[in-house]
Design a protein around this motif. Structure first.
Motif, PDB file in Angstrom:
ATOM      1  N   TRP A 323      19.316 -10.162 -62.445  1.00 48.54           N
ATOM      2  CA  TRP A 323      18.809 -11.032 -61.378  1.00 48.54           C
ATOM      3  C   TRP A 323      18.345 -12.370 -61.949  1.00 48.54           C
ATOM      4  N   SER A 324      17.594 -12.325 -63.057  1.00 48.02           N
ATOM      5  CA  SER A 324      17.089 -13.559 -63.667  1.00 48.02           C
ATOM      6  C   SER A 324      18.233 -14.454 -64.119  1.00 48.02           C
ATOM      7  N   VAL A 325      19.243 -13.856 -64.726  1.00 47.30           N
ATOM      8  CA  VAL A 325      20.383 -14.654 -65.194  1.00 47.30           C
ATOM      9  C   VAL A 325      21.128 -15.258 -64.008  1.00 47.30           C
ATOM     10  N   ARG A 353      33.039  -9.159 -64.378  1.00 49.02           N
ATOM     11  CA  ARG A 353      32.745  -7.796 -64.831  1.00 49.02           C
ATOM     12  C   ARG A 353      31.334  -7.372 -64.403  1.00 49.02           C
ATOM     13  N   SER A 354      30.395  -8.327 -64.437  1.00 41.40           N
ATOM     14  CA  SER A 354      29.030  -8.015 -64.011  1.00 41.40           C
ATOM     15  C   SER A 354      28.997  -7.648 -62.531  1.00 41.40           C
ATOM     16  N   LEU A 355      29.752  -8.390 -61.734  1.00 42.38           N
ATOM     17  CA  LEU A 355      29.800  -8.069 -60.305  1.00 42.38           C
ATOM     18  C   LEU A 355      30.403  -6.691 -60.078  1.00 42.38           C
ATOM     19  N   GLN A 356      31.406  -6.354 -60.856  1.00 45.01           N
ATOM     20  CA  GLN A 356      31.985  -5.018 -60.731  1.00 45.01           C
ATOM     21  C   GLN A 356      30.949  -3.937 -61.005  1.00 45.01           C
ATOM     22  N   HIS A 367      23.382  -7.765 -55.213  1.00 43.46           N
ATOM     23  CA  HIS A 367      24.754  -8.025 -54.760  1.00 43.46           C
ATOM     24  C   HIS A 367      24.864  -9.423 -54.156  1.00 43.46           C
ATOM     25  N   LYS A 368      23.925  -9.737 -53.303  1.00 45.14           N
ATOM     26  CA  LYS A 368      23.968 -11.042 -52.633  1.00 45.14           C
ATOM     27  C   LYS A 368      23.816 -12.190 -53.627  1.00 45.14           C
ATOM     28  N   GLN A 369      22.872 -12.026 -54.585  1.00 42.10           N
ATOM     29  CA  GLN A 369      22.647 -13.106 -55.549  1.00 42.10           C
ATOM     30  C   GLN A 369      23.865 -13.319 -56.441  1.00 42.10           C
ATOM     31  N   GLY A 370      24.486 -12.232 -56.873  1.00 41.09           N
ATOM     32  CA  GLY A 370      25.681 -12.372 -57.695  1.00 41.09           C
ATOM     33  C   GLY A 370      26.818 -13.032 -56.951  1.00 41.09           C
ATOM     34  N   LEU A 371      27.029 -12.644 -55.699  1.00 41.17           N
ATOM     35  CA  LEU A 371      28.087 -13.270 -54.897  1.00 41.17           C
ATOM     36  C   LEU A 371      27.779 -14.730 -54.617  1.00 41.17           C
ATOM     37  N   LEU A 372      26.487 -15.034 -54.428  1.00 39.73           N
ATOM     38  CA  LEU A 372      26.105 -16.421 -54.213  1.00 39.73           C
ATOM     39  C   LEU A 372      26.421 -17.274 -55.436  1.00 39.73           C
ATOM     40  N   LEU A 373      26.128 -16.746 -56.618  1.00 38.09           N
ATOM     41  CA  LEU A 373      26.465 -17.458 -57.855  1.00 38.09           C
ATOM     42  C   LEU A 373      27.978 -17.632 -57.983  1.00 38.09           C
ATOM     43  N   PHE A 374      28.710 -16.569 -57.715  1.00 32.59           N
ATOM     44  CA  PHE A 374      30.178 -16.632 -57.799  1.00 32.59           C
ATOM     45  C   PHE A 374      30.734 -17.672 -56.823  1.00 32.59           C
ATOM     46  N   THR A 375      30.156 -17.697 -55.635  1.00 34.19           N
ATOM     47  CA  THR A 375      30.610 -18.666 -54.626  1.00 34.19           C
ATOM     48  C   THR A 375      30.356 -20.088 -55.079  1.00 34.19           C
ATOM     49  N   GLU A 376      29.159 -20.346 -55.617  1.00 35.86           N
ATOM     50  CA  GLU A 376      28.844 -21.713 -56.044  1.00 35.86           C
ATOM     51  C   GLU A 376      29.735 -22.162 -57.196  1.00 35.86           C
ATOM     52  N   ILE A 377      30.012 -21.260 -58.104  1.00 40.49           N
ATOM     53  CA  ILE A 377      30.917 -21.619 -59.206  1.00 40.49           C
ATOM     54  C   ILE A 377      32.305 -21.932 -58.670  1.00 40.49           C
ATOM     55  N   LEU A 378      32.792 -21.098 -57.748  1.00 40.34           N
ATOM     56  CA  LEU A 378      34.114 -21.337 -57.167  1.00 40.34           C
ATOM     57  C   LEU A 378      34.156 -22.645 -56.400  1.00 40.34           C
ATOM     58  N   LEU A 410      26.048  -5.736 -44.030  1.00 42.47           N
ATOM     59  CA  LEU A 410      26.571  -6.965 -43.445  1.00 42.47           C
ATOM     60  C   LEU A 410      26.181  -8.194 -44.248  1.00 42.47           C
ATOM     61  N   GLU A 411      24.960  -8.221 -44.779  1.00 43.62           N
ATOM     62  CA  GLU A 411      24.515  -9.388 -45.536  1.00 43.62           C
ATOM     63  C   GLU A 411      25.388  -9.592 -46.776  1.00 43.62           C
ATOM     64  N   VAL A 412      25.749  -8.512 -47.416  1.00 46.90           N
ATOM     65  CA  VAL A 412      26.625  -8.615 -48.589  1.00 46.90           C
ATOM     66  C   VAL A 412      28.014  -9.099 -48.174  1.00 46.90           C
ATOM     67  N   VAL A 413      28.500  -8.591 -47.052  1.00 44.60           N
ATOM     68  CA  VAL A 413      29.817  -9.005 -46.579  1.00 44.60           C
ATOM     69  C   VAL A 413      29.828 -10.492 -46.242  1.00 44.60           C
ATOM     70  N   LEU A 414      28.727 -10.987 -45.699  1.00 45.67           N
ATOM     71  CA  LEU A 414      28.639 -12.421 -45.407  1.00 45.67           C
ATOM     72  C   LEU A 414      28.824 -13.254 -46.672  1.00 45.67           C
ATOM     73  N   GLU A 415      28.120 -12.871 -47.726  1.00 44.17           N
ATOM     74  CA  GLU A 415      28.262 -13.595 -48.987  1.00 44.17           C
ATOM     75  C   GLU A 415      29.667 -13.432 -49.560  1.00 44.17           C
ATOM     76  N   ALA A 416      30.238 -12.250 -49.358  1.00 46.40           N
ATOM     77  CA  ALA A 416      31.586 -12.014 -49.875  1.00 46.40           C
ATOM     78  C   ALA A 416      32.605 -12.900 -49.186  1.00 46.40           C
ATOM     79  N   VAL A 417      32.486 -13.056 -47.891  1.00 45.61           N
ATOM     80  CA  VAL A 417      33.442 -13.889 -47.154  1.00 45.61           C
ATOM     81  C   VAL A 417      33.285 -15.344 -47.560  1.00 45.61           C
TER      82      VAL A 417
END
Length: 1293
Positions: A323-325, A353-356, A367-378, A410-417
Motif C-alpha cells: 500500500w505504501s509503495v 506481477r504485484s497486481l496479480q 486492489h483499488k490503489q494498485g489499479l489506480l496506480l496502473f491507470t495513472e501510469i498508463l 463494484l468499486e474495484v471494477v470501476l477502477e479496472a474499467v
C-alpha cells in the motif's frame, strides 16, 4: 516495616490500607521505597503491589495521596531518584511505569513541573549522557501519555531541549533512540512545532539526518522515522529537509551524508533493508514528502533512483508495504521526469506481477490503489516511450485487467474499467503482433459486466423515443439521481474504454505492421487481424453497447455519458470503412438523428456543454455525409458534396433548437438587407436532417406539420427571391412527397411556386430522388405532371437500379424484372393518361429506358385486366413499330432488345380484347407491319418471332369471318413470311432436343407457334379459298416421325405438330398452300409408287405409317395417364379421331380394321385402371365414342355402356369439367345414333342426361377446338416466359 506492610493498618491506621489481596499499607509502601537500607527485591515487590493498586484500585490511592501534597512530592521524588540509582533494566521499567501512572492519576500540573525540574537538575549534574537515558525515557513516556506534557516542556522548560540535542551527539543508539522518540512527541504538538521550528532549522536538521543515516539498531531507525513522519507533516520542515543548500558547518562535517539531497538517499538506504516494516515506514515518509508538492520534491527522489527500489519492494508479501509503495508511486506519476527517466518501463513488470498477487488477497482498498496506480501510469506514459517492450508483459496486463473486471466488488471494477480505458492506446500495444483476440475478450468482458449491472430494458423503443420520454417525465437533475452514481460512472468508464478501442483501430489502419499478425504460419489464417478486430467493434457496438446506453436512457440522461457515447459512434464510421454506409443507415433508421437533436436542444443551448455539442455536431456531420454517399450513388458532383459539407460544418453547432422551434424557423423570413445567414443555415441544416431521417424511416415529426412547414419554407424562399441549393430543394420536395398523404393538397399558389423554382433549375435530375412517393407527387398534380411528368418518368426509368445489363437480366428472371416496376403500377391504374407519356418515352428515350417502360406496361396489362386502354395502346404501338421499322435495318432490328418487348406487349394488348371483334384499319396495319417484320427475321431470332407469330395467330382467331378472310389474305400474300415459316418448320428435325423436355426452350416455343400458325393458315385458306402466292413443302415422313419417334420432345411441341397433322388430315392432304413430299422426293427422286392397293388408297400415307402412328398415339395416351397431362391427352384423342375419319374416307375396311384392333380394349382398361378409375374421363369417353361410331363391338360391350350410364346418372353434372361434359354429350349422342341395344330405362336415362347437358352447355361459351377446353393451369410450367406466350395462343385455337 516489612511486617507492618503485611498488617491491615501497618501501624499507620486502617485508612492507609488498600483493598488488595493481601492488603497493602500505602504509608508503609512509601516508607519502604524511601528506605535506603531496603533491598532492591523488597522495593520491586512494593512497586509491583503499588502498580497493581494504580492499575486496579487507583481511586483509593489518589484519595489517600491527593490531600497531602508533601507525601505526593516525596513519593515522586523518591521514585525519580531511584531511576538514577538502580541499574536493573527491569526495575527501571517498573519505576518509570509506576511514576507515569502516579502522575497521570494525580492529575496535577505541579507534579509535572516537579518531574521536569528534577529532570533538569539531573541532566545538568550528570557527568555523562549514559545516566540520562532513564530521564529521556521517562520524559518520552510522559509525553506519550499526557496530552499537554509536550507543550509544558517546550514552553516552561525549554532548556531541557538543549540536553536533548546533546543526547543525539552521544555515541549510544539507545540514548539517541530515546531522544528521537521524545523529539517525535514534541514535534507532534502544534505548540512544540512552532516553538522548536528555529531549533530544528538551526541545530537539529543536520544532526538528525546524520543520526538517521547512520542508525544501526532497529529501535533507533524506527524512532528516527517516527520523528521524521512528524516533521514531514509540516510544509516548512519538509522544505528544510529537502533544501539543496547546506550550511558551512554541515559541509565541513565529514560524517554528514554526501549528496545534494541527503533525505532521499537516507530513505533509499532504508528501502534496501530486508525489514518490511522499515521499508513501509520509509515509503510512508517518501509519500509524506511528495504529498506537499510532487512537482517540487519528486525530482530529488527520482534522481536518487528511489522509484526503482519502490518497484522492487512490490515483490513482498506485506499489504502495508505494498500500500505504501502504491501511494508513493502514485504521487511520483505526477512528475514527468518519473516517466522520462524510464522508471515506469523498468517497473511495469513488477507492478503487473504485484497486481496479480494482490488480487489473491481479500483487500479491496489495496486492489483499488494498485489499479489506480496502473491507470495513472498508463495515462501519463509519454507516447514516445513504449511502456510494454515485452509482449508477454502486455498479455499479463490484459489478464490482470480481465480478472479485475470480473471482480465481484463494484468499486474495484470501476477502477479496472478506468485502467482498461487508459490501456487502449496505440503506443501501449504497437509492439507486433498486436493481441487483437485478447483485446476482444477484454472489451467484451467490460461491456457485458456493465450490461449485467444495468436493470433489464423495459421495452424496445427507438433512441429518440427513449430520450423524449425521459425529458417529458423528469428533469435532468432528478434523472441522474434515479441511477446509482457508481453505475453511471461505470457506464461512463465503459464507454470511454470502448471509444479508446475504436480510436485504436482507426490509428492502426495507418500502420502496416498492425494490419495482420506477422508471425502467422504460411497458408493459415489468423484471428489476430485488424480487420477482425474492427468488425468485432462494430458488431459488439450493435449488440451490447447501443442497447446498454438505450437502457440507461430509460432512467437518466447524463451529458458526460452521452458525449462519450456519441463521439464513440462518430469514431465507428471510420473503423470499418466498407461498412460505413450500412452502419449509418442503421443508426438513422433507429432514430439517432432525433436522439442527437434532442440532446443538443436539451443540454447544449445557451452555450452549455460545449463538449457534448461538438460531439453531437460531429456525429450528425459524419452521419449525413455517409448517408449522402450511400443514398446518392448516382450523383457524382463533388462540388455539391463540398457545399453540403461546409453548410453542415458551419450550421450544426448552432442548431440547438427543439423540433417544434425548428419547424417554426422554417417559415421565418430573414430581415431585408440582412447579412446574417444563420437563419438560412439553420433552415437548410434542419431540412437535410429531416430528409436523411425520413429516407431511413424515422418520421419523428408529424407528417401534417412537416408538410405545412416545408410548404411555408418554399413560399418564403420564393417571396424573398431566394433559390435554395439543389440539394436543399431535393430534400424539401422529398419531404413534401412523403407527407402529402397526411397533409392537405397543395393549393394553386404553392404549386405555382414549386413550378417556378423548378423552372429555374438547369436540370430536373438535380432535385430528383428515386422514390415512388416523389413520382406519385409529381404525377398527382396536373400542374406538375403536365410540366415535369415526362422528365420525372424519364428519370424514374433511367435511375440507378433500373439500369441492368443483359447479363444481370438473365440472372434475375422475368418475375424479378416485372416486380421492379411495381411502384408505378398503382399510379398508372389511378391515372391512365400517364400511359401516353410512357409510350412517348419508348420513342424518345434510350434503349434501356424504353425497355423498362415496355416491361412496366406489360406488367400493368397483365395485372389490371379491368383497365380499358387497348385501343389507345394499339394505335400508339403502331406508330412506335412503324418508327422502329423505318429507322432500322434487318441487322439492327435483330440487335434491338426493345422490339421483342414491344411485340410481346402488343400481343398482350390483343389478348385483353374480350370476345370476337371486327378488325379495323389499325389492326390490319399492325398485321401488315408484324408480318413484314417476321419476313426480315431468321429462325434463330426467337425473341422477335415468338411474340410476332403469337400476334398473327391471335389475329386470325379472335375476329369475325369477314375480317378473318382479309387477315388470311394479308398473311398469304407475304412471301417472305411463308418462306420464314418454311424454315421454322424444318428446324423441328434439325435442332437438337433439350436436356429437360419438361420445360420449353425459346426455340421449342417458336416451333410451337410456327406449327400452330401454319395449321391455322391451312384451315382458313381451305375455308375461304384464298389465293396462294407461295407454297409450303413438308416431308410427311419427318412430320410423322416427329410424333412416332418423339425423342424427348416437349409436350406443347407434340400438341402443336398433332394440331398441324389434324389440319392436313382433315383436308385429305390436298391443300394449295401445302405440298407434301416423301423422303425419296426430298432427296430428288421421282414420285414413289405405292407398294400395295391399300397404300394406294391411303396415299400419301402408307399402311405401316398408319399403324406406327396409331401405336404411337396409344403409347402417348398411356404416358399421359401416368403424367396427368390433360392437354396432351385431349390432343392425342383428337388426332386419333381425325386419323380414323381420314382412313374411313379413303378405305373403310382399313378404318374399321384399325378401329377394331384388340389392343384398343387393353388401352381403354389401362386408362380406367389409372388414378381416377372412372369412366367419366374426357379421353375415355371420347375413345368409347370413337369405337361406337365405327361399330367396334369387340372393344365396347353393353356392360361398359351400362357402367358409363350408371356412373353419369349418379354424378353431379354441374360439377363436371367442361371437357368431360362435352365428351359425355358426344358419347350419349353416339349411342342414340348407333342404335345400340339398350333397355328402356337406359334410354330414359340417356335422354335425361342429354337434356341436362344441353341446358348446361347453353350457358357456356362454345369453342372451336378440343385443345381450347383444357385448363391452362394444368399444363403451365414453372415461370417460363416463352411457355406463357404459347399457352395464351392455345386458348382459342
Amino acid at each position: 516495616m516489612a511486617a507492618g506492610c503485611a498488617r491491615p493498618s501497618g501501624g499507620h491506621g486502617a485508612r492507609w490500607a488498600l483493598p488488595l489481596r493481601p492488603p497493602l499499607c500505602l504509608a508503609c509502601a512509601v516508607e519502604t521505597l524511601g528506605d535506603g537500607s531496603a533491598s532492591l527485591v523488597r522495593k520491586k515487590h512494593v512497586l509491583s503491589r503499588l502498580h497493581d493498586a494504580l492499575a486496579w484500585q487507583a481511586l483509593p490511592v489518589v484519595q489517600l495521596l491527593a490531600p497531602d501534597e508533601r507525601v505526593c512530592v516525596h513519593l515522586i521524588g523518591t521514585l525519580f531518584g531511584m531511576l538514577h540509582t538502580v541499574e536493573d533494566s527491569g526495575a527501571l521499567d517498573l519505576f518509570i511505569e509506576v511514576l507515569v501512572r502516579l502522575v497521570v492519576e494525580l492529575k496535577s500540573e505541579q507534579y509535572l513541573h516537579c518531574i521536569l525540574d528534577e529532570s533538569q537538575k539531573e541532566l545538568c549534574k550528570a557527568t555523562t549522557m549514559r545516566g540520562s537515558l532513564p530521564t529521556f525515557t521517562l520524559l518520552g513516556k510522559l509525553a506519550d501519555t499526557i496530552p499537554g506534557f509536550a507543550d509544558v516542556l517546550v514552553v516552561e522548560h525549554n532548556n531541557l531541549v538543549d540536553h536533548l540535542l546533546m543526547g543525539l551527539t552521544y555515541p549510544n543508539e539507545g540514548i539517541k533512540a530515546a531522544v528521537c522518540y521524545l523529539y517525535g512527541k514534541l514535534y507532534s504538538s502544534p505548540v512544540g512545532t512552532e516553538r522548536l521550528s528555529a531549533h530544528f532549522e538551526e541545530r537539529l536538521y543536520g544532526l538528525f539526518l546524520n543520526t538517521l543515516g547512520r542508525a544501526q539498531t532497529r529501535e533507533l531507525q524506527v524512532n528516527c522515522l517516527g520523528l521524521l513522519k512528524e516533521l514531514l507533516k509540516s510544509d516548512h520542515f519538509v522544505s528544510i529537509l529537502m533544501n539543496n543548500s547546506k550550511t558551512e558547518q554541515e559541509s565541513e562535517n565529514p560524517d554528514f551524508l554526501e549528496g545534494e539531497n541527503p533525505l532521499p538517499l537516507v530513505l533509499k538506504k532504508l528501502l534496501l533493508t530486508r525489514d518490511e516494516m522499515l521499508q513501509a515506514a520509509s515509503s510512508h515518509c517518501v509519500a509524506a514528502v511528495l504529498v506537499h508538492s510532487p512537482s517540487r520534491y519528486a525530482p530529488a527522489f527520482i534522481h536518487a533512483d528511489v522509484p526503482e527500489f519502490l518497484f522492487e519492494c512490490l515483490s513482498c508479501n506485506s499489504e502495508i508495504l505494498i500500500w505504501s509503495v502504491y501511494c508513493c508511486l502514485l504521487l511520483l506519476t505526477e512528475e514527468r521526469l518519473f516517466f522520462s527517466k524510464c522508471h515506469t518501463v523498468y517497473g511495469i513488470e513488477s507492478l503487473v506481477r504485484s497486481l496479480q498477487d494482490v488480487l489473491q488477497l481479500n483487500n479491496v482498498e489495496l486492489h483499488k490503489q494498485g489499479l489506480l496506480l496502473f491507470t495513472e501510469i498508463l495515462k501519463r506514459q509519454p507516447v514516445e516511450i513504449k511502456l510494454f517492450t515485452n509482449r508477454g508483459v502486455c498479455i499479463e496486463a490484459i489478464d490482470v485487467l480481465m480478472d479485475t473486471v470480473n471482480c465481484p466488488v463494484l468499486e474495484v471494477v470501476l477502477e479496472a474499467v478506468r485502467a482498461v480505458a487508459a490501456f487502449l492506446r496505440k503506443d501501449h500495444l504497437s509492439s507486433p503482433p498486436v493481441p487483437y483476440e485478447e483485446l476482444q475478450k477484454l472489451l467484451e468482458a467490460v461491456l457485458k459486466r456493465c450490461a449485467d449491472l444495468s436493470p433489464p430494458q423495459s421495452s424496445k423503443r427507438h433512441a429518440g423515443d427513449l430520450l423524449f420520454s425521459v425529458s417529458q417525465s423528469h428533469p435532468a437533475n432528478r434523472n441522474l439521481s434515479r441511477v446509482p452514481q457508481k453505475q453511471g460512472q461505470f457506464l461512463l468508464n465503459t464507454l470511454e474504454s470502448f471509444r479508446n478501442a475504436c480510436r485504436l483501430a482507426v490509428e492502426f489502419q495507418s500502420d502496416p505492421m498492425a494490419q495482420e499478425n506477422a508471425f502467422t504460419a504460411p497458408n493459415s489464417k489468423s484471428k489476430d487481424t485488424l480487420s477482425n478486430f474492427s468488425e468485432f467493434l462494430l458488431r459488439i457496438c450493435d449488440s451490447l453497447c447501443i442497447p446498454m446506453v438505450m437502457n440507461y436512457l430509460e432512467r437518466a440522461v447524463s451529458p458526460s455519458v452521452m458525449e462519450v457515447f456519441i463521439s464513440t459512434l462518430n469514431t465507428l464510421f471510420t473503423v470499418v470503412p466498407n461498412m460505413r454506409n450500412k452502419f449509418s443507415k442503421k443508426l438513422a433508421s433507429s432514430s439517432f438523428i432525433r436522439l442527437t437533436l434532442e440532446l443538443k436542444a436539451r443540454f447544449c443551448s445557451v452555450q452549455s456543454n460545449p463538449a457534448l455539442n461538438q460531439a453531437c455536431s460531429s456525429f450528425l456531420f459524419s452521419l449525413c455525409l455517409s448517408l449522402y454517399s450511400a443514398t446518392e450513388k448516382e450523383r457524382t458532383s463533388s462540388q455539391e458534396e463540398q457545399e453540403m459539407s461546409d453548410l453542415l460544418q458551419k450550421g450544426l453547432p448552432q442548431l440547438n433548437y427543439t423540433v417544434a422551434e425548428s419547424l417554426l424557423l422554417l417559415a421565418e423570413t430573414p430581415e431585408p438587407f440582412s447579412l446574417d445567414q444563420s437563419l438560412c443555415s439553420h433552415q437548410h441544416c434542419f431540412i437535410l436532417l429531416l430528409y436523411f431521417a425520413y429516407t431511413l424511416g424515422d418520421r419523428f415529426v408529424p407528417e401534417a406539420e412537416l408538410f405545412l412547414a416545408i410548404r411555408n419554407f418554399l413560399l418564403s424562399a420564393q417571396d424573398r427571391g431566394d433559390c435554395p441549393p439543389p440539394y436543399i430543394l431535393r430534400a424539401a420536395l422529398y419531404l413534401l412527397a412523403v407527407c402529402q398523404d397526411k397533409g392537405k393538397a397543395l393549393d394553386l399558389r404553392s404549386l405555382c411556386t414549386i413550378r417556378r423554382i423548378l423552372d429555374n433549375l438547369p436540370d430536373l435530375s438535380l432535385v430528383y430522388v428515386h422514390c415512388p412517393l416523389l413520382l406519385k407527387f409529381f404525377l398527382h398534380y396536373p400542374e406538375l405532371m403536365g410540366r415535369f411528368g415526362h422528365q420525372v418518368l424519364q428519370l424514374w426509368f433511367s435511375w440507378g437500379d433500373c439500369r441492368q445489363t443483359e447479363t444481370e437480366e438473365a440472372g434475375l428472371g422475368v418475375s424479378d424484372l416485372l416486380n421492379s416496376a411495381n411502384p408505378l403500377l398503382p399510379i398508372l391504374k389511378s391515372n391512365s393518361s400517364i400511359l401516353l407519356i410512357l409510350l412517348d418515352l419508348v420513342c424518345s428515350s434510350s434503349v434501356e429506358v424504353a425497355w423498362k417502360v415496355l416491361m412496366t406496361l406489360r406488367t400493368f396489362l397483365e395485372r389490371n385486366e379491368d383497365v380499358l386502354v387497348c385501343d389507345l395502346l394499339r394505335s400508339q404501338f403502331l406508330q412506335i413499330l412503324q418508327q422502329l421499322l423505318v429507322e432500322s435495318s434487318s441487322a439492327s432490328l435483330q440487335a434491338n432488345r426493345n422490339l421483342p418487348v414491344l411485340l410481346s406487349l402488343l400481343f398482350l394488348v390483343q389478348l385483353r380484347s374480350k370476345g370476337v371483334r371486327e378488325l379495323d384499319s389499325t389492326d390490319f396495319k399492325l398485321l401488315h407491319q408484324v408480318s413484314n417484320l417476321c419476313g426480315k427475321c431468321r429462325p434463330r431470332d426467337t425473341d422477335l418471332l415468338q411474340p410476332s407469330l403469337n400476334f398473327l395467330y391471335w389475329s386470325l382467331h379472335q375476329t369475325t369471318p369477314c375480317s378473318q378472310q382479309r387477315a388470311v389474305a394479308v398473311l398469304l400474300s407475304n412471301v417472305s413470311l411463308l418462306e420464314l415459316l418454311q424454315k421454322v418448320l424444318e428446324c423441328t428435325w434439325l435442332w437438337s432436343p433439350p436436356s429437360e423436355p419438361a420445360y420449353l426452350s425459346p426455340e421449342d416455343a417458336l416451333l410451337c407457334s410456327g406449327w400452330l400458325l401454319v395449321a391455322s393458315l391451312l384451315l382458313y385458306q381451305h375455308r375461304y379459298s384464298t389465293e396462294v402466292h407461295q407454297t409450303l413443302s413438308l416431308d410427311l415422313t419427318e412430320v410423322l416421325n416427329a410424333v412416332i419417334f418423339r425423342k424427348k420432345k416437349p409436350v406443347l411441341l407434340l400438341v402443336s405438330i398433332m394440331q398441324f397433322l389434324r389440319a392436313v388430315l382433315q383436308q385429305n392432304f390436298s391443300s394449295s398452300l401445302l405440298v407434301i413430299v416423301g423422303q425419296n422426293t426430298a432427296q430428288g427422286a421421282t414420285q414413289p409408287q405405292p407398294s400395295s392397293l391399300q397404300d394406294a388408297a391411303l396415299h400419301p400415307l402408307a399402311m405401316r405409317q398408319v399403324f406406327s402412328l396409331v401405336v404411337s398415339l396409344q403409347n402417348l395416351l398411356v404416358h399421359v395417364q401416368l403424367q396427368k397431362d390433360l392437354l396432351l391427352s385431349q390432343a392425342v384423342v383428337a388426332c386419333l379421331e381425325t386419323l380414323v375419319e381420314y382412313l374411313y374416307v379413303k378405305n373403310q375396311d382399313v378404318a374399321l380394321h384399325v378401329a377394331s384392333q384388340p389392343w384398343h380394349r387393353f388401352l381403354l382398361f389401362t386408362l380406367l385402371n389409372g388414378g381416377q378409375k372412372s369412366f367419366l374421363q374426357p379421353e375415355v369417353l371420347r375413345l368409347m365414342t370413337l369405337f361406337l361410331r365405327y361399330q367396334s363391338s369387340n372393344i365396347i360391350s353393353q356392360k361398359e355402356i351400362s357402367q358409363v350410364l350408371q356412373e353419369a346418372a349418379e354424378a353431379d353434372l354441374a360439377e363436371l369439367p367442361e371437357a368431360t361434359s362435352r365428351a359425355l354429350h358426344l358419347f350419349l349422342c353416339q349411342i342414340q345414333s348407333s342404335h345400340c341395344q339398350v333397355e328402356p330405362v337406359q334410354s330414359e336415362t340417356i335422354q335425361t342426361l342429354l337434356e341436362h347437358l344441353l341446358a348446361q352447355r347453353s350457358t357456356c361459351v362454345k369453342h372451336q377446338d378440343v385443345v381450347a377446353s383444357v385448363p391452362v393451369k394444368s399444363w403451365k410450367p414453372k415461370d417460363d416466359s416463352s411457355t406463357f406466350k404459347v399457352q395464351r395462343a392455345f386458348r382459342n385455337c
